[in-house]
Design a protein around this motif. Structure first.
Motif, PDB file in Angstrom:
ATOM      1  N   ILE A  69       0.686  -0.941   0.126  1.00  0.00           N
ATOM      2  CA  ILE A  69       0.184   0.590  -0.095  1.00  0.00           C
ATOM      3  C   ILE A  69       0.704   1.137   0.247  1.00  0.00           C
ATOM      4  N   VAL A  70       2.286   1.582   0.776  1.00  0.00           N
ATOM      5  CA  VAL A  70       2.542   2.637   0.849  1.00  0.00           C
ATOM      6  C   VAL A  70       3.776   2.630  -0.447  1.00  0.00           C
ATOM      7  N   ILE A  71       3.818   1.831  -1.081  1.00  0.00           N
ATOM      8  CA  ILE A  71       4.403   1.534  -2.217  1.00  0.00           C
ATOM      9  C   ILE A  71       3.872   2.487  -3.578  1.00  0.00           C
ATOM     10  N   THR A  72       2.819   1.701  -3.529  1.00  0.00           N
ATOM     11  CA  THR A  72       1.881   2.335  -4.385  1.00  0.00           C
ATOM     12  C   THR A  72       1.457   3.869  -4.545  1.00  0.00           C
ATOM     13  N   ALA A  73       1.680   4.116  -2.993  1.00  0.00           N
ATOM     14  CA  ALA A  73       0.834   5.492  -3.477  1.00  0.00           C
ATOM     15  C   ALA A  73       1.925   5.791  -2.950  1.00  0.00           C
ATOM     16  N   PHE A  74       3.491   5.614  -2.881  1.00  0.00           N
ATOM     17  CA  PHE A  74       4.490   6.381  -3.390  1.00  0.00           C
ATOM     18  C   PHE A  74       4.872   6.833  -5.128  1.00  0.00           C
ATOM     19  N   VAL A  75       4.505   5.134  -5.421  1.00  0.00           N
ATOM     20  CA  VAL A  75       4.772   5.772  -7.403  1.00  0.00           C
ATOM     21  C   VAL A  75       3.227   5.748  -7.407  1.00  0.00           C
ATOM     22  N   GLY A  76       2.325   6.186  -7.186  1.00  0.00           N
ATOM     23  CA  GLY A  76       1.287   7.189  -7.970  1.00  0.00           C
ATOM     24  C   GLY A  76       1.842   8.399  -7.229  1.00  0.00           C
ATOM     25  N   ALA A  77       1.358   8.987  -6.535  1.00  0.00           N
ATOM     26  CA  ALA A  77       2.486  10.004  -6.424  1.00  0.00           C
ATOM     27  C   ALA A  77       3.012  10.347  -7.240  1.00  0.00           C
ATOM     28  N   TYR A  78       4.586   9.681  -7.495  1.00  0.00           N
ATOM     29  CA  TYR A  78       5.396   9.917  -8.763  1.00  0.00           C
ATOM     30  C   TYR A  78       4.210  10.130  -9.667  1.00  0.00           C
ATOM     31  N   LEU A  79       3.706   8.832 -10.193  1.00  0.00           N
ATOM     32  CA  LEU A  79       3.246   9.156 -12.130  1.00  0.00           C
ATOM     33  C   LEU A  79       2.063  10.548 -12.032  1.00  0.00           C
ATOM     34  N   VAL A  80       2.136  11.019 -10.793  1.00  0.00           N
ATOM     35  CA  VAL A  80       0.848  11.856 -10.754  1.00  0.00           C
ATOM     36  C   VAL A  80       1.037  13.040 -11.355  1.00  0.00           C
ATOM     37  N   ARG A  81       2.433  12.955 -10.443  1.00  0.00           N
ATOM     38  CA  ARG A  81       3.195  14.811 -10.141  1.00  0.00           C
ATOM     39  C   ARG A  81       3.674  14.884 -11.489  1.00  0.00           C
ATOM     40  N   GLN A  82       4.895  13.457 -12.880  1.00  0.00           N
ATOM     41  CA  GLN A  82       5.210  13.572 -13.643  1.00  0.00           C
ATOM     42  C   GLN A  82       4.043  14.058 -14.788  1.00  0.00           C
ATOM     43  N   GLY A 123      -6.216  17.196 -16.536  1.00  0.00           N
ATOM     44  CA  GLY A 123      -5.874  17.759 -14.941  1.00  0.00           C
ATOM     45  C   GLY A 123      -6.869  17.636 -14.037  1.00  0.00           C
ATOM     46  N   LEU A 124      -8.056  17.746 -14.250  1.00  0.00           N
ATOM     47  CA  LEU A 124      -9.183  17.077 -13.338  1.00  0.00           C
ATOM     48  C   LEU A 124      -9.121  15.416 -12.828  1.00  0.00           C
ATOM     49  N   LEU A 125      -8.814  14.894 -14.020  1.00  0.00           N
ATOM     50  CA  LEU A 125      -8.769  12.989 -14.152  1.00  0.00           C
ATOM     51  C   LEU A 125      -7.294  13.203 -12.728  1.00  0.00           C
ATOM     52  N   LEU A 126      -6.459  13.699 -13.343  1.00  0.00           N
ATOM     53  CA  LEU A 126      -4.844  13.398 -12.455  1.00  0.00           C
ATOM     54  C   LEU A 126      -5.191  13.791 -10.546  1.00  0.00           C
ATOM     55  N   MET A 127      -5.986  14.764 -10.608  1.00  0.00           N
ATOM     56  CA  MET A 127      -6.678  15.649  -9.159  1.00  0.00           C
ATOM     57  C   MET A 127      -7.433  13.983  -8.725  1.00  0.00           C
ATOM     58  N   ILE A 128      -8.127  13.722  -9.149  1.00  0.00           N
ATOM     59  CA  ILE A 128      -9.244  12.246  -8.732  1.00  0.00           C
ATOM     60  C   ILE A 128      -7.552  11.228  -8.835  1.00  0.00           C
ATOM     61  N   ALA A 129      -6.996  11.249  -9.472  1.00  0.00           N
ATOM     62  CA  ALA A 129      -5.944  10.241  -9.608  1.00  0.00           C
ATOM     63  C   ALA A 129      -5.479  10.031  -8.178  1.00  0.00           C
ATOM     64  N   GLY A 130      -4.232  11.684  -7.522  1.00  0.00           N
ATOM     65  CA  GLY A 130      -4.079  11.969  -6.298  1.00  0.00           C
ATOM     66  C   GLY A 130      -5.015  11.170  -5.373  1.00  0.00           C
ATOM     67  N   VAL A 131      -5.532  12.260  -5.086  1.00  0.00           N
ATOM     68  CA  VAL A 131      -6.176  11.665  -4.044  1.00  0.00           C
ATOM     69  C   VAL A 131      -6.674   9.809  -4.079  1.00  0.00           C
ATOM     70  N   LEU A 132      -7.153   9.138  -5.214  1.00  0.00           N
ATOM     71  CA  LEU A 132      -7.193   8.008  -4.780  1.00  0.00           C
ATOM     72  C   LEU A 132      -6.082   7.072  -4.644  1.00  0.00           C
ATOM     73  N   LEU A 133      -5.066   7.124  -5.104  1.00  0.00           N
ATOM     74  CA  LEU A 133      -3.624   6.995  -5.057  1.00  0.00           C
ATOM     75  C   LEU A 133      -3.273   7.393  -3.935  1.00  0.00           C
ATOM     76  N   VAL A 134      -3.667   7.814  -2.817  1.00  0.00           N
ATOM     77  CA  VAL A 134      -2.617   8.165  -1.648  1.00  0.00           C
ATOM     78  C   VAL A 134      -3.662   7.278  -0.370  1.00  0.00           C
ATOM     79  N   THR A 135      -4.983   7.427  -0.729  1.00  0.00           N
ATOM     80  CA  THR A 135      -6.342   6.239  -0.290  1.00  0.00           C
ATOM     81  C   THR A 135      -5.541   4.795  -0.254  1.00  0.00           C
ATOM     82  N   PRO A 136      -5.736   4.346   1.399  1.00  0.00           N
ATOM     83  CA  PRO A 136      -4.984   3.118   0.996  1.00  0.00           C
ATOM     84  C   PRO A 136      -6.030   2.170   1.051  1.00  0.00           C
TER      85      PRO A 136
END
Length: 164
Positions: free
Chosen positions: A35-48, A74-87
């Protein structure tokens, strides 16, 4: 409204159930690590992807074009960021779907076909714009975006506005 209520009730139950099942299969600490790894990978991907989408939007604006698809992405990326840091694994799957470029562009293009923007001007002026995304029909601009609308002719001699 009922859909959102059901979503807020069913999603946590489904996430907890899936987390417990995965925890039984691979162990509790491994599940937490995943879960922690997917949160970090997801945050990096959303940022890029967010930076590349921002650059694409700025390029379109520099060419005096409306960055409609880029705003949707951009809206989809914002939603993705919230979903990816949610456990949870279900939210991660949906988040990665919104964050990956090929699926995000497809979803944004599909959403753009159904998007209608309503704006209201003065007391008697109403404007309706239909954004059709990148679909092409005859008579469109080179960028493929069509905005339909109504306007008020203020150059008329009488004082009453007329819709054209």
């Amino acid at each position: 409204m009922r859909f959102l209520l059901l979503l807020f009730i069913i999603m946590p139950i489904a996430e907890i159930s899936l987390l417990l099942q995965v925890g039984d299969l691979i162990g509790g600490w491994n599940t937490i690590g995943l879960i922690v790894i997917t949160a970090f990978v997801g945050a990096y991907l959303v940022r890029q992807e967010g930076l590349s989408t921002l650059q694409a939007a700025q390029a379109k604006m520099a060419q005096n074009q409306v960055p409609g698809n880029e705003m949707l992405e951009g809206l989809l990326l914002m939603i993705a960021g919230v979903l990816l840091v949610t456990p949870g694994f279900i939210t991660d799957i949906v988040g990665f779907t919104f964050a990956l470029p090929f699926s995000r562009k497809f979803i944004a293009a599909r959403a753009a076909k159904h998007l209608t923007v309503h704006t209201v001007g003065g007391a008697q002026q109403r404007t309706y714009q239909h954004y059709t995304g990148d679909t092409r029909t005859s008579g469109q601009d080179a960028d493929g975006e069509t905005i339909e609308g109504e306007y008020v002719d203020k150059s008329a001699n009488d004082d009453s506005p007329r819709l054209k």
